[in-house]
Design a protein around this motif. Structure first.
Motif, mmCIF file in Angstrom:
data_model
loop_
_atom_site.group_PDB
_atom_site.id
_atom_site.type_symbol
_atom_site.label_atom_id
_atom_site.label_comp_id
_atom_site.label_asym_id
_atom_site.label_seq_id
_atom_site.Cartn_x
_atom_site.Cartn_y
_atom_site.Cartn_z
ATOM 1 N N HIS A 36 -4.010 9.181 7.950
ATOM 2 C CA HIS A 36 -3.876 8.633 6.567
ATOM 3 C C HIS A 36 -4.550 7.514 6.467
ATOM 4 C CE1 HIS A 36 -0.445 11.464 6.583
ATOM 5 N NE2 HIS A 36 -1.103 11.814 5.622
ATOM 6 N N THR A 60 -4.405 3.291 2.746
ATOM 7 C CA THR A 60 -4.174 2.063 3.445
ATOM 8 C C THR A 60 -3.040 1.632 2.887
ATOM 9 O OG1 THR A 60 -5.878 1.199 2.114
ATOM 10 C CG2 THR A 60 -6.767 1.658 4.257
ATOM 11 N N ASN A 103 0.835 1.238 2.122
ATOM 12 C CA ASN A 103 2.240 1.613 2.514
ATOM 13 C C ASN A 103 3.427 0.766 2.095
ATOM 14 O OD1 ASN A 103 4.199 1.155 4.528
ATOM 15 N ND2 ASN A 103 2.523 1.617 6.104
ATOM 16 N N MET A 131 7.292 0.132 2.085
ATOM 17 C CA MET A 131 8.401 0.475 2.264
ATOM 18 C C MET A 131 9.507 -0.026 1.214
ATOM 19 S SD MET A 131 10.815 -0.495 5.736
ATOM 20 C CE MET A 131 11.187 -2.179 5.233
ATOM 21 N N LEU A 180 8.265 -3.501 0.152
ATOM 22 C CA LEU A 180 7.860 -4.177 1.092
ATOM 23 C C LEU A 180 6.596 -3.949 1.498
ATOM 24 C CD1 LEU A 180 11.180 -4.551 1.252
ATOM 25 C CD2 LEU A 180 10.569 -5.750 3.671
ATOM 26 N N TYR A 181 5.496 -4.469 1.211
ATOM 27 C CA TYR A 181 4.147 -4.001 1.477
ATOM 28 C C TYR A 181 3.859 -4.159 2.926
ATOM 29 C CZ TYR A 181 3.584 -2.884 -3.402
ATOM 30 O OH TYR A 181 3.729 -2.342 -4.632
ATOM 31 N N SER A 182 3.192 -3.336 3.653
ATOM 32 C CA SER A 182 2.718 -3.483 4.937
ATOM 33 C C SER A 182 1.397 -4.723 5.009
ATOM 34 C CB SER A 182 2.201 -2.339 5.884
ATOM 35 O OG SER A 182 1.300 -1.608 5.096
ATOM 36 N N LYS A 183 1.444 -5.396 5.802
ATOM 37 C CA LYS A 183 0.598 -6.527 5.657
ATOM 38 C C LYS A 183 -0.304 -6.002 7.163
ATOM 39 C CE LYS A 183 -0.335 -11.170 4.807
ATOM 40 N NZ LYS A 183 0.429 -12.389 4.662
ATOM 41 N N ARG A 184 0.229 -5.729 8.280
ATOM 42 C CA ARG A 184 -0.514 -5.542 9.570
ATOM 43 C C ARG A 184 0.247 -4.658 10.213
ATOM 44 N NH1 ARG A 184 -1.982 -10.523 13.056
ATOM 45 N NH2 ARG A 184 0.111 -11.339 12.106
ATOM 46 N N ILE A 185 -0.502 -3.532 10.902
ATOM 47 C CA ILE A 185 -0.019 -2.746 11.829
ATOM 48 C C ILE A 185 -0.113 -3.569 13.476
ATOM 49 C CG2 ILE A 185 0.365 -0.601 13.051
ATOM 50 C CD1 ILE A 185 -1.033 0.586 10.418
ATOM 51 N N LEU A 186 1.261 -3.928 13.833
ATOM 52 C CA LEU A 186 1.059 -4.740 14.973
ATOM 53 C C LEU A 186 1.320 -3.826 16.235
ATOM 54 C CD1 LEU A 186 3.264 -7.521 13.457
ATOM 55 C CD2 LEU A 186 0.876 -7.790 14.011
ATOM 56 N N LYS A 187 2.054 -2.867 16.243
ATOM 57 C CA LYS A 187 1.951 -1.824 17.170
ATOM 58 C C LYS A 187 2.626 -0.608 16.751
ATOM 59 C CE LYS A 187 4.387 -1.451 21.686
ATOM 60 N NZ LYS A 187 5.349 -1.704 22.686
ATOM 61 N N LYS A 188 2.149 0.543 17.187
ATOM 62 C CA LYS A 188 2.469 1.703 16.621
ATOM 63 C C LYS A 188 2.117 2.931 17.879
ATOM 64 C CE LYS A 188 2.167 4.795 12.523
ATOM 65 N NZ LYS A 188 1.878 6.003 12.825
ATOM 66 N N THR A 189 3.094 3.370 18.555
ATOM 67 C CA THR A 189 3.069 4.294 19.515
ATOM 68 C C THR A 189 3.924 5.577 18.830
ATOM 69 O OG1 THR A 189 4.634 3.010 20.808
ATOM 70 C CG2 THR A 189 2.668 3.080 21.266
ATOM 71 N N SER A 211 6.062 -7.205 20.180
ATOM 72 C CA SER A 211 5.327 -5.886 20.791
ATOM 73 C C SER A 211 5.367 -5.710 22.185
ATOM 74 C CB SER A 211 3.850 -5.884 20.047
ATOM 75 O OG SER A 211 3.938 -6.118 18.662
ATOM 76 N N ASN A 263 8.558 0.352 19.724
ATOM 77 C CA ASN A 263 7.265 1.352 19.468
ATOM 78 C C ASN A 263 6.605 1.424 17.930
ATOM 79 O OD1 ASN A 263 9.115 2.738 17.906
ATOM 80 N ND2 ASN A 263 9.424 4.465 19.232
ATOM 81 N N HIS A 264 7.082 0.525 17.054
ATOM 82 C CA HIS A 264 6.541 0.236 15.682
ATOM 83 C C HIS A 264 6.928 -1.254 15.741
ATOM 84 C CE1 HIS A 264 6.799 4.566 15.350
ATOM 85 N NE2 HIS A 264 5.745 4.472 13.977
ATOM 86 N N ASN A 265 5.930 -1.736 15.081
ATOM 87 C CA ASN A 265 5.999 -3.144 14.850
ATOM 88 C C ASN A 265 5.065 -3.322 13.528
ATOM 89 O OD1 ASN A 265 6.901 -5.913 14.546
ATOM 90 N ND2 ASN A 265 5.471 -6.502 16.348
ATOM 91 N N TYR A 266 5.777 -3.849 12.382
ATOM 92 C CA TYR A 266 4.632 -4.055 11.312
ATOM 93 C C TYR A 266 5.120 -5.303 10.652
ATOM 94 C CZ TYR A 266 3.510 0.607 10.384
ATOM 95 O OH TYR A 266 2.754 2.146 10.439
ATOM 96 N N GLU A 267 3.772 -6.112 10.232
ATOM 97 C CA GLU A 267 4.291 -7.345 9.358
ATOM 98 C C GLU A 267 4.553 -6.803 7.685
ATOM 99 O OE1 GLU A 267 1.257 -10.125 9.697
ATOM 100 O OE2 GLU A 267 1.973 -11.347 7.947
ATOM 101 N N ARG A 268 5.225 -7.229 7.156
ATOM 102 C CA ARG A 268 5.525 -6.970 5.737
ATOM 103 C C ARG A 268 5.606 -8.225 4.968
ATOM 104 N NH1 ARG A 268 5.752 -1.680 4.726
ATOM 105 N NH2 ARG A 268 6.351 -0.368 6.692
ATOM 106 N N GLU A 269 5.146 -7.945 3.430
ATOM 107 C CA GLU A 269 5.311 -8.990 2.703
ATOM 108 C C GLU A 269 6.505 -9.157 2.183
ATOM 109 O OE1 GLU A 269 2.245 -8.421 -0.240
ATOM 110 O OE2 GLU A 269 0.597 -8.172 1.329
#
Lengths: 174, 174
Positions: free
Chosen positions: A76, A82, A84, A86, A159-168, B111, B117-123
């Motif tokens: 996506h 881009t 997303n 929450m 809560l808008y995502s700003k950066r994906i720091l880790k995603k497995t 991370s 397994n997921h880590n997001y920065e949110r506003e």
């Protein structure tokens, strides 16, 4: 949102055991099928099985809910989704099951979960992940959810995502 | 979820641009169709691409070639089964309110846990959101405890209580 099996005979979501052959099929397919005319025959040869058995086992795992769906899985983010958001909602406890189902069924909501409040810091008990191409797109979708919940929701935030720091993804080990 | 079966989009090979933030992606009618119509219900049979070709009125080679191209461009992550998250294990969604100046360092620390397994920065005041997954609840709590001890921040622990998640993929163009 949960664990992944480590041992070879973990109890699955339906309470049944997954046998070694099922696990081999999962390991062989979780990164995707080969894009050839007969992908399941290729798998079958790798695993020393008949194509029919692979198809049958995949169908059985789908029937048991171990496989949720079989898909060409879009990325996506690469496709421009881009944004997303929450969205988190403070919904009346006695109506949350009903509203959770309604919100979870909206086609722009990808995940919808009930989680505990932590008062006074965190009053929200319903989480709905909303996807869109832009922030405006998400704002409109969240407004539609607010409208659906009406007076049964005391407050909400996005809560808008700003950066994906880790995603497995799901990791099943061989 | 309202997923209507649309007639073959493949017939029209007209290209149309997608609104993307940085890199514009241009997709053919067949590409859109394969992305949109096969997020579930990808045929489970010996020759799935031939079945799709039949459904969409194109050739098997076109289907395979198009999926290869989508995959090479990173627009689909894979073609194959989507596995349900397994419940044999424990997990939680956790959040931290990290002072802006510490965010990069704390995010990296989080991370680095294999259990994350997921880590997001949110506003939001709670600006770091991550999922902790472990074989059991005690281990999840141990990870949260270590994070609290190391960062000096209180973790918001939001385990899943109920899922309203109906995973059918979601429509990309509507």
């Amino acid at each position: 949102m949960s664990g992944h099996p480590h041992a070879s005979n973990e109890v699955q979501s339906d309470g049944q055991l997954l046998d070694a052959t099922d696990r081999q099929i999962i390991v062989a397919t979780q990164a995707g099928l080969p894009l050839v005319a007969e992908p399941y025959a290729v798998l079958a040869r790798q695993l020393g099985l008949e194509t029919g058995e692979v198809l049958q086992r995949v169908a059985a795992m789908q029937a048991r809910g171990i496989i949720r769906r079989i898909a060409a899985v879009p990325n996506h983010y690469a496709l421009g989704y881009t944004a997303n958001g929450m969205s988190v909602w403070n919904v009346c406890d006695d109506r949350i099951a009903e509203f959770g189902r309604q919100v979870g069924a909206l086609d722009y909501v990808s995940h919808c979960y009930q989680r505990p409040r932590h008062l006074p810091l965190w009053p929200y008990n319903l989480f709905a992940m909303v996807h869109g191409r832009s922030r405006e797109d998400i704002v409109a979708k969240v407004a539609a959810i607010a409208n659906l919940l009406g007076e049964h929701c005391r407050s909400h935030e996005v809560l808008y995502s700003k950066r994906i720091l880790k995603k497995t993804g799901l990791r099943i080990r061989e | 979820m309202s997923r209507k079966q649309k007639p073959a989009a493949a017939a029209s090979q007209a290209t149309s641009p997608l609104a993307i933030l940085d890199t514009p992606v241009t997709l053919t009618g067949l590409e859109k169709c394969l992305l949109n119509e096969y997020q579930r219900g990808f045929p489970l049979c010996a020759s799935p691409f031939a079945r799709i070709a039949e459904q969409q009125g194109v050739t098997e080679d076109e289907v395979i070639g198009t999926l290869e191209s989508l995959q090479q461009r990173g627009l689909i992550s894979r073609v194959g089964p989507v596995f349900a998250p397994q419940r044999a294990g424990a997990s939680t969604l956790a959040a931290l309110a990290v002072p802006a100046e510490d965010l990069t360092q704390v995010a990296e620390y989080i991370s680095n846990f294999e259990a994350v397994n997921h880590n997001y920065e949110r506003e939001h005041h709670y600006n770091l959101w991550f999922v902790v997954t472990a074989p059991d609840q005690a281990q999840v709590q141990r990870v949260l405890g270590r994070i609290e001890a190391e960062t000096g921040l209180q973790v918001l622990d939001l385990p899943l209580e109920r899922s309203f998640y109906i995973d059918l993929g979601f429509p990309l163009w509507c």
